[in-house]
Design an enzyme around this catalytic site. Structure first.
Site, PDB file in Angstrom:
ATOM      1  CB  CYS A   2      72.423  -3.905 -32.415  1.00  0.00           C
ATOM      2  SG  CYS A   2      73.606  -5.082 -31.774  1.00  0.00           S
ATOM      3  NE  ARG A  27      68.566   0.711 -31.601  1.00  0.00           N
ATOM      4  CZ  ARG A  27      67.247   0.587 -31.585  1.00  0.00           C
ATOM      5  NH1 ARG A  27      66.487   1.628 -31.343  1.00  0.00           N
ATOM      6  NH2 ARG A  27      66.680  -0.572 -31.822  1.00  0.00           N
ATOM      7  CD1 TRP A  74      74.395  -4.135 -24.861  1.00  0.00           C
ATOM      8  CD2 TRP A  74      73.199  -5.915 -25.506  1.00  0.00           C
ATOM      9  NE1 TRP A  74      74.028  -4.824 -23.744  1.00  0.00           N
ATOM     10  CE2 TRP A  74      73.289  -5.917 -24.095  1.00  0.00           C
ATOM     11  CE3 TRP A  74      72.501  -6.944 -26.130  1.00  0.00           C
ATOM     12  CZ2 TRP A  74      72.700  -6.899 -23.306  1.00  0.00           C
ATOM     13  CZ3 TRP A  74      71.917  -7.928 -25.353  1.00  0.00           C
ATOM     14  CH2 TRP A  74      72.010  -7.900 -23.949  1.00  0.00           C
ATOM     15  CG  ASN A  98      68.762  -4.712 -33.657  1.00  0.00           C
ATOM     16  OD1 ASN A  98      67.794  -3.969 -33.612  1.00  0.00           O
ATOM     17  ND2 ASN A  98      69.142  -5.407 -32.610  1.00  0.00           N
ATOM     18  N   GLY A  99      69.604  -8.130 -33.850  1.00  0.00           N
ATOM     19  CA  GLY A  99      68.717  -9.250 -33.566  1.00  0.00           C
ATOM     20  C   GLY A  99      69.497 -10.505 -33.240  1.00  0.00           C
ATOM     21  CD  GLU A 482      62.674   2.703 -11.673  1.00  0.00           C
ATOM     22  OE1 GLU A 482      62.615   1.489 -11.884  1.00  0.00           O
ATOM     23  OE2 GLU A 482      63.135   3.506 -12.495  1.00  0.00           O
ATOM     24  CE  LYS A 486      66.647   3.586 -13.349  1.00  0.00           C
ATOM     25  NZ  LYS A 486      65.388   3.270 -13.890  1.00  0.00           N
ATOM     26  CD  GLU A 489      68.791   0.418 -14.893  1.00  0.00           C
ATOM     27  OE1 GLU A 489      68.496   0.146 -16.050  1.00  0.00           O
ATOM     28  OE2 GLU A 489      68.207   1.322 -14.258  1.00  0.00           O
ATOM     29  CG  HIS A 505      58.952 -12.753   6.836  1.00  0.00           C
ATOM     30  ND1 HIS A 505      58.420 -13.694   7.685  1.00  0.00           N
ATOM     31  CD2 HIS A 505      58.095 -11.707   6.860  1.00  0.00           C
ATOM     32  CE1 HIS A 505      57.284 -13.241   8.199  1.00  0.00           C
ATOM     33  NE2 HIS A 505      57.066 -12.028   7.713  1.00  0.00           N
ATOM     34  CE  LYS A 604      66.052   4.825 -22.960  1.00  0.00           C
ATOM     35  NZ  LYS A 604      65.991   4.552 -21.517  1.00  0.00           N
TER      36      LYS A 604
HETATM   37  N1  HGA Z   1      73.463 -11.088 -32.491  1.00  0.00           N
HETATM   38  C1  HGA Z   1      74.298 -10.033 -33.030  1.00  0.00           C
HETATM   39  C2  HGA Z   1      73.578  -8.710 -32.933  1.00  0.00           C
HETATM   40  C3  HGA Z   1      73.340  -8.307 -31.505  1.00  0.00           C
HETATM   41  C4  HGA Z   1      72.169  -7.379 -31.282  1.00  0.00           C
HETATM   42  O1  HGA Z   1      71.316  -7.138 -32.119  1.00  0.00           O
HETATM   43  N2  HGA Z   1      72.053  -6.886 -30.069  1.00  0.00           N
HETATM   44  O2  HGA Z   1      70.990  -6.053 -29.693  1.00  0.00           O
HETATM   45  C5  HGA Z   1      75.624  -9.964 -32.313  1.00  0.00           C
HETATM   46  O3  HGA Z   1      75.805 -10.522 -31.222  1.00  0.00           O
HETATM   47  O4  HGA Z   1      76.524  -9.348 -32.885  1.00  0.00           O
END
Ligand code: HGA
Length: 609
Positions: A2, A27, A74, A98-99, A482, A486, A489, A505, A604
């Site tokens: 985010c 992000r 995100w 964000n969070g 790795e 990659k 991903e 095994h 990221k």
């Molecule tokens: N929890 C909030 C913000 C998501 C966030 O910070 N993601 O890295 C949401 O889901 O909108």
């Protein structure tokens, strides 16, 4: 994860917000939005998909304002829908977050009982309603924010604007990054400096628990107890060129090709010093690193694989016990701590939440000494660590880490030699030998890049596959891990890595003509063992794709394809063998037409749990 951006100015800030969100898109990229104060109304535009779509909508609707906030998401709580996209609004209060708010369910119940209605499934929306609730109780936007954050548990970076307060924006930070950008008669806020470089390079990093008020004229910061506090103003030297694509198709491609330069920069101090002084890790590093009895590495994802590689080096070269653990596991485990083991955290962004929490937990368990290996100066993890080694990879924008990983390896190798010297395992001649090997590394890496056309040919074959196995032994097992990471991903091909000796095994059962098996097989002490493991694959019809070096003595045969790296790199061979697996993943993804820099479901800087 985010991205947040905000601006208050005398000019139209909408272009600043949009440009900032484009820079922050790495992000999070499932939806985006902006909210601005237009006269005495909050106007908002949100869209799922990329920032460019939201930009188009903002232009069509004629957005222009001198105060606004923006967000690229995100999703953690609630699906990828327009109603879950930020900014969230409550009665003239708009905010971006964000969070993760861990007590959002309790707060939601409380707010429902108070008559608030919810229009999203996010945890974030409770914050908007809580701020409005506290505004109703008297006080201004800043006080309402300060009261609100005291009722939240979890992590947040917040930027808030209110219909009633056209002269300011208020922000808060706990557990997620947030910095203030200082301009002339205008001020900004952002998750990272790339978002506001177009406007200013003067930045102030907010500390945990800080709140702040931004007006056009200035910025006031308050500590967690709401008392005014000064935070240092710094000048960011991040180059705009490092944030541009230049002649490349993708940031991942650019960043793979930047590795010779990134490595040269990361080892420059050792080369200039003509050896491995402890001061590479900070002024007091000598005493600290001599005092320790072992090393505990904590990291996530690709950084964890760098740590796994370092374990082979630290135990074999420095003679110290070394454990490596995934940070999100360690932080919730009743670990038996040896306080004299050095905690080494590895994080590209320096903001990885699980790694940060694991570091705090290690300290609480009694670990006295901590060292951070990180690519972003002034980020949270190095600031919370006793010793620091900054890798000098430059900005890494592609979600799949490349140059950050190889420069982490270079830093960890330098740490190994410093420890080996301090613990009596490395004399002057051996130190000079290691320095010589390190000096050759950027050039050798450049040679490996020349193998790209051969790897493209392999990638075309991989593009049609659904699964792949990666094998390595010893120092090269983490590189197999790795390589598999990659590939999955960015190409979405299911890939697994095993130490080659483990094949019989279990995973050998998966091998048939449809299963490509990538083998990292340079000439080291385990080569003959690896060759036997390869026979086991061939005998079951599996097709082998072998990355060898000049000394491995392999030739291609039916069902066995070989690409040789130009030189044997001795103990630094894992660095050299990383590039082929990066290129294989990149070109396979390209052939499959996936969004290489922004793979689905990922982002990221993992700042949430
Ligand atoms: N929890 C909030 C913000 C998501 C966030 O910070 N993601 O890295 C949401 O889901 O909108």
């Amino acid at each position: 994860m985010c991205g947040i951006v905000g601006a208050i100015a005398d000019r139209d800030v909408v272009p600043v917000l949009i440009e900032g969100l484009k820079r922050l898109e790495y992000r999070g990229y499932d939806s985006s939005g902006i909210a601005v104060l237009d006269g005495d109304a909050i106007r908002r535009v949100r869209r799922t998909g990329r920032v460019a779509e939201m930009e188009g909508a903002a232009a069509t609707e004629g957005f222009a304002a001198t105060l606004g906030i923006g967000h690229t998401r995100w999703a953690t709580h609630g699906g990828v829908t327009e109603s879950n996209a930020h900014p969230h609004v409550s009665h003239g209060v708009a905010l971006v977050h964000n969070g993760i708010i861990e007590n959002h369910e309790q707060q939601r119940e409380r707010l429902l009982a108070l008559g608030y209605e919810f229009e999203s499934q996010t945890d974030t929306e409770v914050i908007a309603h809580l701020i409005h609730y506290h505004l109703q109780g008297g006080g201004d936007l800043l006080t309402a924010l300060q009261r609100t954050v005291k009722e939240l548990t979890g992590a947040y970076a917040l930027a808030v604007i209110g219909r009633s307060e056209p002269q300011r924006m208020v922000v808060a930070r706990m557990g997620c990054p947030l910095l203030v950008g200082l301009g002339e008669g205008e001020n900004f806020v952002a998750s990272d400096v790339s978002a506001i470089l177009q406007a200013t390079r003067r930045v102030m990093f907010l500390e945990e628990g800080d709140t702040a008020e931004l007006t056009r004229a200035g910025v006031r910061v308050f500590a967690a107890d709401d008392a005014p506090v000064e935070r240092e103003v710094r000048f960011s030297d991040v180059s705009l060129a490092s944030l541009e694509l230049g002649p490349y198709r993708h940031f991942m491609q650019k960043e793979i090709h930047e590795q010779p330069r990134a490595l040269a920069d990361t080892i420059e101090a050792a080369i200039d010093a003509g050896g491995f002084p402890a001061a590479l890790f900070g002024a007091d590093a000598g005493a600290v690193l001599k005092d320790i009895e072992g090393v505990q590495i904590l990291a996530c994802g690709t950084s964890y694989y760098a740590g796994l590689t370092a374990r082979y080096w630290i135990e074999a070269i420095a003679g110290l016990p070394c454990s490596v653990e995934i940070a999100s596991e360690y932080r919730y485990r009743a670990a038996c701590a040896n306080p004299r083991h050095l905690i080494v955290t590895i994080s590209q962004s320096g903001e990885t939440l699980d790694t940060m929490e694991a570091l705090k937990y290690a300290k609480a368990l009694g670990h006295a000494h901590t060292l951070s290996i990180c690519n972003v100066p002034e980020s949270a993890i190095p600031r919370a660590s006793e010793l620091v080694c900054y890798t000098r990879a430059g900005a890494e924008i592609g979600v799949a880490s490349t140059k950050a990983f190889t420069t982490q390896l270079a830093a960890l190798f330098q740490l190994t030699v410093v420890l080996g010297k301090l613990h009596g395992r490395i004399d002057a001649a051996l130190e000079a030998d290691y320095l010589e090997q390190l000096r050759h590394l950027p050039g050798s890496v450049q040679h490996v890049l020349n193998l790209e056309p051969q790897i493209v040919a392999w990638a075309e074959r991989f593009a049609g596959k659904s699964n792949a196995l990666f094998l390595g032994r010893g120092l090269h097992y983490p590189i197999a891990l790795e390589g598999a990471l990659k590939l999955k991903e960015i190409s979405y091909i299911h890939a697994e890595a095993y130490p080659a000796g483990e094949l019989k095994h279990g995973p050998l059962a998966l091998v048939d003509a449809e299963m490509p098996v990538v083998v990292i097989a340079p000439n080291d002490s385990l080569l003959e063992k690896v060759k036997s493991n390869m026979q086991e694959v061939r005998a079951r019809g599996g097709e082998l794709f072998v990355f060898a070096d000049q000394d491995s003595n392999f030739s291609a045969s039916d069902g066995v394809h070989v690409i040789r790296t130009p030189r044997h790199a001795g103990v630094l061979s894992p660095v050299l063998h990383t590039l082929p697996v990066q290129l294989l993943a990149y070109h396979t993804a390209l052939a499959r037409g996936t969004d290489v820099d922004k793979p689905r479901n990922l982002a990221k800087s993992v700042t949430v749990e």
